[in-house]
Design an enzyme around this catalytic site. Structure first.
Site, short mmCIF file in Angstrom:
data_model
loop_
_atom_site.label_atom_id
_atom_site.label_comp_id
_atom_site.label_asym_id
_atom_site.label_seq_id
_atom_site.Cartn_x
_atom_site.Cartn_y
_atom_site.Cartn_z
N CYS A 47 65.04 78.40 36.98
CA CYS A 47 66.40 78.73 37.41
C CYS A 47 67.14 79.22 36.17
CB CYS A 47 67.05 77.47 37.98
SG CYS A 47 68.83 77.59 38.27
N HIS A 48 68.20 80.00 36.37
CA HIS A 48 68.92 80.48 35.19
C HIS A 48 69.55 79.36 34.38
CE1 HIS A 48 68.06 84.48 36.55
NE2 HIS A 48 68.34 84.83 35.32
N THR A 49 69.74 78.21 35.01
CA THR A 49 70.30 77.09 34.26
C THR A 49 69.29 76.58 33.22
OG1 THR A 49 71.60 76.57 36.20
CG2 THR A 49 71.50 74.88 34.49
N HIS A 69 63.97 72.09 36.84
CA HIS A 69 64.63 71.25 37.85
C HIS A 69 64.50 71.82 39.27
CE1 HIS A 69 67.57 74.32 36.78
NE2 HIS A 69 68.16 74.11 37.94
N GLU A 70 63.56 72.76 39.48
CA GLU A 70 63.40 73.34 40.83
C GLU A 70 61.92 73.23 41.17
OE1 GLU A 70 66.03 76.88 41.83
OE2 GLU A 70 64.08 77.76 42.28
N CYS A 99 72.82 57.95 45.47
CA CYS A 99 72.46 56.52 45.52
C CYS A 99 72.98 55.84 46.78
CB CYS A 99 72.99 55.80 44.28
SG CYS A 99 74.76 55.46 44.31
N CYS A 102 77.50 54.26 45.11
CA CYS A 102 78.56 54.41 44.11
C CYS A 102 79.83 54.95 44.77
CB CYS A 102 78.10 55.34 42.98
SG CYS A 102 78.07 57.08 43.42
N CYS A 105 79.37 58.51 46.15
CA CYS A 105 78.56 58.59 47.37
C CYS A 105 79.32 58.03 48.56
CB CYS A 105 77.25 57.83 47.19
SG CYS A 105 76.05 58.72 46.16
N CYS A 113 77.02 62.16 42.53
CA CYS A 113 76.69 60.74 42.51
C CYS A 113 76.85 60.25 41.08
CB CYS A 113 75.26 60.53 42.99
SG CYS A 113 74.61 58.87 42.72
N ARG A 117 74.14 59.58 36.33
CA ARG A 117 74.60 60.78 35.63
C ARG A 117 74.78 60.56 34.13
NH1 ARG A 117 75.20 64.65 33.41
NH2 ARG A 117 76.18 66.65 33.97
N1 LIG Z 1 76.65 75.32 40.56
C1 LIG Z 1 75.37 75.10 40.79
O1 LIG Z 1 75.00 74.09 41.39
C2 LIG Z 1 74.35 76.10 40.33
C3 LIG Z 1 73.03 76.01 40.78
C4 LIG Z 1 72.11 76.97 40.37
C5 LIG Z 1 72.49 77.99 39.52
N2 LIG Z 1 73.77 78.04 39.08
C6 LIG Z 1 74.23 79.12 38.22
O2 LIG Z 1 74.44 80.27 39.04
C7 LIG Z 1 74.39 81.45 38.24
C8 LIG Z 1 73.52 82.51 38.90
O3 LIG Z 1 72.17 82.11 38.93
P1 LIG Z 1 71.02 83.15 39.38
O4 LIG Z 1 69.74 82.42 39.24
O5 LIG Z 1 71.35 83.77 40.67
O6 LIG Z 1 71.21 84.24 38.21
P2 LIG Z 1 70.74 85.75 38.05
O7 LIG Z 1 70.82 86.07 36.61
O8 LIG Z 1 69.47 85.98 38.79
O9 LIG Z 1 71.85 86.57 38.83
C9 LIG Z 1 73.02 86.99 38.23
C10 LIG Z 1 73.34 88.41 38.73
O10 LIG Z 1 74.60 88.76 38.20
C11 LIG Z 1 74.57 90.11 37.77
N3 LIG Z 1 75.62 90.28 36.77
C12 LIG Z 1 75.59 89.87 35.47
N4 LIG Z 1 76.79 90.14 34.89
C13 LIG Z 1 77.56 90.72 35.84
C14 LIG Z 1 78.91 91.18 35.86
N5 LIG Z 1 79.68 91.12 34.77
N6 LIG Z 1 79.39 91.70 37.02
C15 LIG Z 1 78.60 91.78 38.13
N7 LIG Z 1 77.31 91.33 38.16
C16 LIG Z 1 76.82 90.81 37.04
C17 LIG Z 1 73.15 90.33 37.28
O11 LIG Z 1 72.79 91.70 37.32
C18 LIG Z 1 72.35 89.47 38.27
O12 LIG Z 1 71.95 90.24 39.39
C19 LIG Z 1 73.91 80.99 36.86
O13 LIG Z 1 75.05 80.83 36.05
C20 LIG Z 1 73.28 79.62 37.15
O14 LIG Z 1 73.29 78.80 36.00
C21 LIG Z 1 74.69 77.13 39.47
N1 LIG Z 2 75.61 70.87 31.38
C1 LIG Z 2 76.61 71.88 31.64
C2 LIG Z 2 76.93 72.00 33.11
C3 LIG Z 2 75.78 72.42 33.93
C4 LIG Z 2 76.16 72.46 35.39
O1 LIG Z 2 77.30 72.69 35.77
N2 LIG Z 2 75.19 72.20 36.21
C5 LIG Z 2 75.34 72.33 37.65
C6 LIG Z 2 74.00 72.57 38.22
S1 LIG Z 2 73.28 74.04 37.68
C7 LIG Z 2 71.82 74.01 38.47
O2 LIG Z 2 71.14 75.13 38.21
C8 LIG Z 2 75.84 71.05 38.30
O3 LIG Z 2 75.48 70.73 39.41
N3 LIG Z 2 76.68 70.34 37.65
C9 LIG Z 2 77.13 69.06 38.12
C10 LIG Z 2 76.51 67.95 37.30
O4 LIG Z 2 75.82 68.28 36.33
O5 LIG Z 2 76.68 66.79 37.65
C11 LIG Z 2 77.89 71.57 30.89
O6 LIG Z 2 77.98 70.48 30.30
O7 LIG Z 2 78.79 72.44 30.89
ZN LIG Z 3 69.24 75.46 38.99
ZN LIG Z 4 75.90 57.53 44.14
#
Ligand SMILES: NC(=O)c1ccc[n+]([C@@H]2O[C@H](COP(=O)([O-])OP(=O)(O)OC[C@H]3O[C@@H](n4cnc5c(N)ncnc54)[C@H](O)[C@@H]3O)[C@@H](O)[C@H]2O)c1
Ligand SMILES: N[C@@H](CCC(=O)N[C@@H](CSCO)C(=O)NCC(=O)O)C(=O)O
Ligand SMILES: [Zn+2]
Ligand SMILES: [Zn+2]
Length: 379
Positions: A47-49, A69-70, A99, A102, A105, A113, A117
């Site tokens: 994943c990109h994370t 993590h995936e 859990c 907490c 939850c 949760c 964490r």
């Molecule tokens: N919140 C969550 O729970 C959670 C979970 C998983 C991933 N994420 C985050 O989500 C984001 C996306 O993940 P992904 O795997 O789809 O990434 P990815 O890199 O595959 O997709 C990002 C897309 O954005 C485009 N892009 C980049 N800069 C741009 C801009 N300025 N304007 C328009 N488009 C632009 C890229 O061309 C690409 O297609 C990452 O930051 C990842 O860490 C968050």
């Molecule tokens: N560690 C980073 C934050 C990372 C983050 O926000 N993670 C997302 C999941 S990304 C999955 O690909 C998330 O769910 N956050 C909630 C949590 O971590 O509990 C930072 O410190 O900025």
């Molecule tokens: Zn992820």
């Molecule tokens: Zn919990």
């Protein structure tokens, strides 16, 4: 030979320093302690994370560590007091725990949760604040409570979802993060209604899963925004109805979208992790009710900003973690939905490699043509 109760030595990809290629090492994985589960990982995606933490931008990033993590795998052994899974169960490790006890939850207001964490954020297990991974006695940090770039990992029992053993692990591993995040951002966090206009910034796996979720929710216009115009072809298959490349416009992208939608969209989703795009995503929302969901993860020190007037006049800014899904309860339901062909997974898998090829997989992540690369771990 039975492995239960013994240290297992297996292969894992170790990130020693930010941005330095991972190396495949023989890692010792200690037996699970009370409330822990040792899982044989069979498939993991990137994943990109993972790339974000590896790059050194994550304020919680610790090295050396085992990222990932995936994933999906099979329970090898369980520690004392673990009742909900047993050896042989097919499972998906869940970086967001559940859990059920907490205050988070019990609140009914969030999928976050609080139980483990504080430990998962610093790369250790809760019971003794130590790692179960080591190399010749040197501890290696866990990551996100999952560390799936390893043939065996140890997770907290509140961080593992038991799934249908008939589900193909090489596919459902994607339900550990990306696909649920996009679908849930629409269904749980935004709660998009039929007929809505939606804008999606970033058409990677997360943005495409948002599109899939929006289509299923009955959105009428699904506008995809990406700097890479090649994304539109694939995005159409996930429900995107219109495409905008900011490079084709002189006006700020939020203005382009406001003009195109008679005042702005009902919902927008930032799926990139770029704080200036987060501002555009908020400001392209309709006055009075438009809601913008932050999904992308931004680097250390990055902050969002907008004029408060944007919120005073009714726009709403929200974020989502794991799409608001309660992990242990709802990941098995998502697996069932996949088995019934109600949600896509196969379409997000563009590449397949092995754990030994993980650096190549990280390179692929930065190529426009790669959505998810699944690694076979047990080879
Ligand atoms: N919140 C969550 O729970 C959670 C979970 C998983 C991933 N994420 C985050 O989500 C984001 C996306 O993940 P992904 O795997 O789809 O990434 P990815 O890199 O595959 O997709 C990002 C897309 O954005 C485009 N892009 C980049 N800069 C741009 C801009 N300025 N304007 C328009 N488009 C632009 C890229 O061309 C690409 O297609 C990452 O930051 C990842 O860490 C968050
Ligand atoms: N560690 C980073 C934050 C990372 C983050 O926000 N993670 C997302 C999941 S990304 C999955 O690909 C998330 O769910 N956050 C909630 C949590 O971590 O509990 C930072 O410190 O900025
Ligand atoms: Zn992820
Ligand atoms: Zn919990």
């Amino acid at each position: 030979m039975a492995t239960q109760g013994r240290v297992i030595t297996c292969k894992a990809a170790v990130a020693w320093e930010p941005s330095k290629p991972l190396t495949i090492e023989d890692v010792q994985v200690a037996p699970p302690q009370a409330g822990e589960v040792r899982v044989k990982i069979l498939y993991t995606a990137l994943c990109h994370t993972d790339a974000y933490t590896w790059s050194g931008q994550d304020p919680e990033g610790l090295f050396p560590c085992i990222l990932g993590h995936e994933a999906a795998g099979v329970v090898e052994s369980v520690g004392e007091g673990v009742t909900e899974v047993q050896p042989g169960d097919h499972v998906i490790p869940c970086y967001q725990a559940e859990c059920r006890e907490c205050k988070f939850c019990k609140s009914g207001k969030t999928n976050l949760c609080g139980k483990v964490r504080s430990a998962t954020g610093v790369g250790v297990m809760l019971s003794d604040r130590k790692s179960r991974f080591s190399i010749n006695g040197k501890p290696i940090y866990h990551f996100m409570g999952t560390s799936t770039f390893s043939q065996y990992t140890v997770v907290h029992d509140v961080s593992v979802a038991k799934i249908d053993p008939k589900a193909p692990l090489e596919k459902v591993c994607l339900l550990g993060c990306g696909v649920p995040t996009g679908l849930g951002a629409v269904w749980n966090t935004a709660k998009v209604e039929p007929g809505s206009n939606v804008a999606i910034f970033g058409l990677g796996t997360i943005g495409l899963a948002v599109a899939e979720g929006a289509k299923a929710a009955g959105a009428s216009r699904i506008i995809g925004i990406d700097l890479n115009s090649k994304k539109f072809d694939i995005a159409k298959n996930f429900g995107v109805t219109e495409f905008i490349n900011p490079k084709d416009h002189e006006k700020p992208i939020q203005q382009v979208i406001v003009d195109l939608t008679d005042g702005g969209v009902d919902y927008s989703f930032e799926c990139i992790g770029n704080v200036s795009v987060m501002r555009s995503a908020l400001e392209c929302c309709h006055k009075g009710w438009g809601t913008s969901i932050i999904v992308g993860v931004a680097g250390s020190g990055q902050e969002i900003s907008t004029r408060p007037f944007q919120l005073v006049t009714g726009r709403v800014w929200k974020g989502t973690a794991f799409g608001g899904f309660k992990s242990r309860s709802q990941v098995p339901m998502l697996v069932d939905k996949y088995m019934k062909k109600e949600i896509k997974i196969d379409e997000y898998i563009t590449h397949k490699l092995t754990l030994a090829e993980i650096n190549q997989a990280f390179d692929l992540l930065h190529e426009g043509g790669c959505l998810r690369c699944v690694l076979a771990v047990d080879v």
